[in-house]
Design an enzyme around this catalytic site. Structure first.
Site, short mmCIF file in Angstrom:
data_model
loop_
_atom_site.label_atom_id
_atom_site.label_comp_id
_atom_site.label_asym_id
_atom_site.label_seq_id
_atom_site.Cartn_x
_atom_site.Cartn_y
_atom_site.Cartn_z
N CYS A 76 -17.20 -25.12 49.53
CA CYS A 76 -17.64 -26.53 49.56
C CYS A 76 -16.48 -27.48 49.34
O CYS A 76 -16.63 -28.69 49.53
CB CYS A 76 -18.73 -26.77 48.53
SG CYS A 76 -20.27 -25.99 49.01
N HIS A 132 -23.99 -31.33 56.37
CA HIS A 132 -25.35 -30.88 56.03
C HIS A 132 -26.37 -31.74 56.76
O HIS A 132 -26.11 -32.92 57.01
CB HIS A 132 -25.63 -31.03 54.52
CG HIS A 132 -24.85 -30.09 53.66
ND1 HIS A 132 -25.19 -28.77 53.48
CD2 HIS A 132 -23.73 -30.29 52.92
CE1 HIS A 132 -24.32 -28.21 52.68
NE2 HIS A 132 -23.41 -29.10 52.32
N GLU A 144 -30.55 -30.24 50.40
CA GLU A 144 -29.24 -30.06 51.05
C GLU A 144 -29.33 -28.92 52.07
O GLU A 144 -28.67 -28.95 53.11
CB GLU A 144 -28.15 -29.78 50.02
CG GLU A 144 -26.76 -29.91 50.58
CD GLU A 144 -25.72 -29.93 49.49
OE1 GLU A 144 -25.15 -31.01 49.22
OE2 GLU A 144 -25.48 -28.88 48.87
N HIS A 160 -19.32 -33.85 53.83
CA HIS A 160 -18.75 -34.08 52.51
C HIS A 160 -17.78 -32.97 52.15
O HIS A 160 -17.63 -31.97 52.84
CB HIS A 160 -19.83 -34.25 51.43
CG HIS A 160 -20.52 -32.98 51.02
ND1 HIS A 160 -21.32 -32.90 49.90
CD2 HIS A 160 -20.55 -31.74 51.58
CE1 HIS A 160 -21.79 -31.68 49.78
NE2 HIS A 160 -21.36 -30.95 50.78
N ASP A 176 -26.10 -41.87 57.35
CA ASP A 176 -26.26 -40.99 58.51
C ASP A 176 -24.99 -40.96 59.37
O ASP A 176 -24.43 -42.01 59.70
CB ASP A 176 -27.45 -41.43 59.35
CG ASP A 176 -27.83 -40.40 60.41
OD1 ASP A 176 -27.73 -39.18 60.10
OD2 ASP A 176 -28.21 -40.78 61.51
N HIS A 177 -24.56 -39.74 59.70
CA HIS A 177 -23.36 -39.50 60.50
C HIS A 177 -22.10 -40.08 59.85
O HIS A 177 -21.15 -40.45 60.53
CB HIS A 177 -23.52 -40.03 61.93
CG HIS A 177 -24.43 -39.15 62.75
ND1 HIS A 177 -25.80 -39.20 62.63
CD2 HIS A 177 -24.16 -38.19 63.65
CE1 HIS A 177 -26.32 -38.31 63.45
NE2 HIS A 177 -25.36 -37.67 64.07
N HIS A 215 -17.31 -30.46 55.54
CA HIS A 215 -18.37 -29.71 56.23
C HIS A 215 -19.63 -30.56 56.17
O HIS A 215 -19.72 -31.49 55.37
CB HIS A 215 -18.60 -28.34 55.58
CG HIS A 215 -19.11 -28.42 54.18
ND1 HIS A 215 -18.29 -28.62 53.10
CD2 HIS A 215 -20.37 -28.39 53.69
CE1 HIS A 215 -19.01 -28.69 52.01
NE2 HIS A 215 -20.28 -28.56 52.31
NI NI Z 1 -21.84 -28.96 51.06
#
Ligand code: NI
Length: 136
Positions: free
Chosen positions: A34, A42, A125, A15, A80-81, A40
């Site tokens: 961020c 998580h 997160e 995200h 997911d992914h 990036h």
């Molecule tokens: Ni983040």
């Protein structure tokens, strides 16, 4: 008498914290690293908890298999992914903060559950940073 049953789940996603209506400078000032334009990732963990009366016939609040399948279809298959900003409809115009993600997950699951069941979703997160939402 009400009992809570919980299931853990997991998804990886990318995200960027970002508002389209703000300049890159303002996004960087508010969201820092961020807001990296290259995104990036998580490793998100979640705990989904369902509270309700124990069914007299089955002895279940909810069949955990049903909950497992629901989490798979509504959360894991959907997120997911994925790049949340780019690939997930709910975040086209919604900043994918942990707070907003947990509300989206809650709403997706809640509408699939029996209305007499209460729901709480906790979303991690990172190991240390997590949010929770129960519809209040
Ligand atoms: Ni983040």
């Amino acid at each position: 008498m009400k009992v809570t049953i919980s299931r853990k789940a997991h998804f990886n996603a990318a995200h960027r914290l970002y508002r389209k209506d703000w300049s890159d400078e303002k996004n960087a000032a508010v969201f820092g690293k961020c807001s990296n334009p290259n995104f990036h990732g998580h490793n998100y963990d979640l705990i989904v908890s369902v509270t309700g009366e124990i069914d007299k016939e089955t002895g279940y609040v909810i069949d955990i298999k049903i909950l497992k399948d629901l989490i798979k279809s509504e959360v894991e298959d959907a997120f997911d992914h994925k790049n949340l900003n780019v690939e997930v409809e709910e975040f086209k115009d919604l900043n994918p903060t942990a707070e907003n993600i947990v509300v989206v997950i809650y709403n997706k699951l809640k509408r699939q559950l029996d209305s007499n069941l209460e729901l709480e979703v906790q979303l991690f997160e990172t190991e240390r940073n997590f949010v929770s939402y129960s519809g209040k």
